[in-house]
Design an enzyme around this catalytic site. Sequence first.
Site, short mmCIF file in Angstrom:
data_model
loop_
_atom_site.label_atom_id
_atom_site.label_comp_id
_atom_site.label_asym_id
_atom_site.label_seq_id
_atom_site.Cartn_x
_atom_site.Cartn_y
_atom_site.Cartn_z
N LYS A 14 -2.61 40.52 1.93
CA LYS A 14 -3.23 41.83 2.15
C LYS A 14 -4.76 41.74 2.06
CE LYS A 14 -0.93 43.67 -1.31
NZ LYS A 14 -0.18 42.50 -1.83
N ARG A 170 5.32 39.67 -11.57
CA ARG A 170 4.72 40.59 -10.59
C ARG A 170 5.70 40.86 -9.46
NH1 ARG A 170 -0.53 37.36 -9.25
NH2 ARG A 170 -0.92 38.95 -7.69
P1 AP5 Z 1 -4.17 37.21 -0.59
O1 AP5 Z 1 -4.73 37.74 0.69
O2 AP5 Z 1 -5.12 37.02 -1.72
O3 AP5 Z 1 -2.88 38.06 -1.02
P2 AP5 Z 1 -2.72 39.57 -1.51
O4 AP5 Z 1 -1.59 40.16 -0.75
O5 AP5 Z 1 -4.04 40.30 -1.42
O6 AP5 Z 1 -2.27 39.30 -2.99
P3 AP5 Z 1 -2.72 39.90 -4.39
O7 AP5 Z 1 -2.16 38.95 -5.41
O8 AP5 Z 1 -4.20 40.13 -4.46
O9 AP5 Z 1 -1.99 41.21 -4.41
P4 AP5 Z 1 -1.42 41.92 -5.59
O10 AP5 Z 1 -0.95 43.11 -4.90
O11 AP5 Z 1 -0.42 41.29 -6.46
O12 AP5 Z 1 -2.65 41.97 -6.62
P5 AP5 Z 1 -3.74 43.08 -6.89
O13 AP5 Z 1 -5.04 42.39 -7.02
O14 AP5 Z 1 -3.61 44.21 -5.93
O15 AP5 Z 1 -3.45 35.81 -0.26
C1 AP5 Z 1 -2.83 35.05 -1.29
C2 AP5 Z 1 -3.09 33.54 -1.03
O16 AP5 Z 1 -2.43 33.15 0.19
C3 AP5 Z 1 -4.57 33.16 -0.84
O17 AP5 Z 1 -4.78 31.91 -1.44
C4 AP5 Z 1 -4.75 33.11 0.69
O18 AP5 Z 1 -5.75 32.16 1.04
C5 AP5 Z 1 -3.37 32.64 1.15
N1 AP5 Z 1 -2.98 33.24 2.43
C6 AP5 Z 1 -3.17 34.53 2.82
N2 AP5 Z 1 -2.65 34.74 4.04
C7 AP5 Z 1 -2.09 33.55 4.42
C8 AP5 Z 1 -1.38 33.13 5.58
N3 AP5 Z 1 -1.14 33.99 6.61
N4 AP5 Z 1 -0.94 31.84 5.63
C9 AP5 Z 1 -1.19 30.97 4.61
N5 AP5 Z 1 -1.86 31.32 3.47
C10 AP5 Z 1 -2.30 32.60 3.39
O19 AP5 Z 1 -3.27 43.64 -8.30
C11 AP5 Z 1 -3.42 42.93 -9.50
C12 AP5 Z 1 -2.93 43.76 -10.67
O20 AP5 Z 1 -3.70 44.97 -10.77
C13 AP5 Z 1 -1.48 44.25 -10.61
O21 AP5 Z 1 -0.57 43.29 -11.07
C14 AP5 Z 1 -1.54 45.49 -11.51
O22 AP5 Z 1 -1.52 45.14 -12.87
C15 AP5 Z 1 -2.89 46.07 -11.18
N6 AP5 Z 1 -2.84 47.08 -10.09
C16 AP5 Z 1 -3.44 46.97 -8.87
N7 AP5 Z 1 -3.17 48.05 -8.12
C17 AP5 Z 1 -2.39 48.86 -8.86
C18 AP5 Z 1 -1.78 50.11 -8.63
N8 AP5 Z 1 -1.91 50.76 -7.46
N9 AP5 Z 1 -1.01 50.65 -9.61
C19 AP5 Z 1 -0.88 50.02 -10.80
N10 AP5 Z 1 -1.42 48.84 -11.09
C20 AP5 Z 1 -2.18 48.25 -10.13
#
Ligand code: AP5
Length: 213
Positions: A14, A170
């Site tokens: 994402k 997660r």
């Molecule tokens: P990346 O693009 O970084 O993935 P992502 O989907 O953004 O993953 P996140 O881990 O950031 O999402 P998340 O939803 O768990 O965490 P968030 O920060 O929102 O890609 C991942 C990897 O894959 C990278 O190394 C990239 O290079 C590689 N990659 C990407 N696309 C690729 C492809 N097509 N092919 C190959 N490789 C690829 O949340 C963190 C924490 O915050 C949560 O656990 C929670 O505690 C809190 N939080 C956040 N939002 C909320 C909410 N709305 N409500 C409550 N708690 C919340």
Amino acid sequence: MIRLVFLGPPGAGKGTQAAKLKEKYGIVHISTGDILRENVKNMTELGKKAKEYMDAGKLVSDDLIIEMIKRRINADDCKNGYILDGFPRTIAQAEALERMLGEDSKSLKVIYFDVSDDLILERLTGRRVCKDCGAVYHVAYNPPKNDRCDECGGELYQRSDDTEEVVKNRLSVYKEQTAPLVEYYSKKGLLYKIDASKQPDDVFNQIEAILTG
Ligand code: AP5
């Protein structure tokens, strides 16, 4: 006005795709995870409350997140649209977003990033992030040219919630609390499913097709 919601499991790509859309179209990228991590780093009241939950891979409370988003989407830079990355993540958050947007909520495009659990684990344990500018890399799929950030030369680090154990938590939190949103938005006719297991450029093309379609 473009209002996108990026919905999908952790590591689905994402943030990677939001960065590409921001670069090409200048759309504001609102990542709840990034905002929370910034607050943790600066040890704000919100950061202190959120840290424990984030480190365990649990969700931060709806009240805190909803308040944070309400403020953010009303900021001046959001007048022409935005990408919500990581929000909503519960039915209560989705209902709150609907109340915030009123009639405009019918114009949301919710993009669902579909990807398998195996790939998620591989992607997240190999992810590296720039401490300074937040650029995202992967040790195998998108490695930096040397040990530092290609964009700004900053130091790269591994997120504390990207260990195998926390990623598994997660994922189960996602399945229990966030996955029901797929049906929720599908019933409203707002859901667009993409195959997020493909190469980043292919995934980007799928998203562009939805935007222009
Ligand atoms: P990346 O693009 O970084 O993935 P992502 O989907 O953004 O993953 P996140 O881990 O950031 O999402 P998340 O939803 O768990 O965490 P968030 O920060 O929102 O890609 C991942 C990897 O894959 C990278 O190394 C990239 O290079 C590689 N990659 C990407 N696309 C690729 C492809 N097509 N092919 C190959 N490789 C690829 O949340 C963190 C924490 O915050 C949560 O656990 C929670 O505690 C809190 N939080 C956040 N939002 C909320 C909410 N709305 N409500 C409550 N708690 C919340």
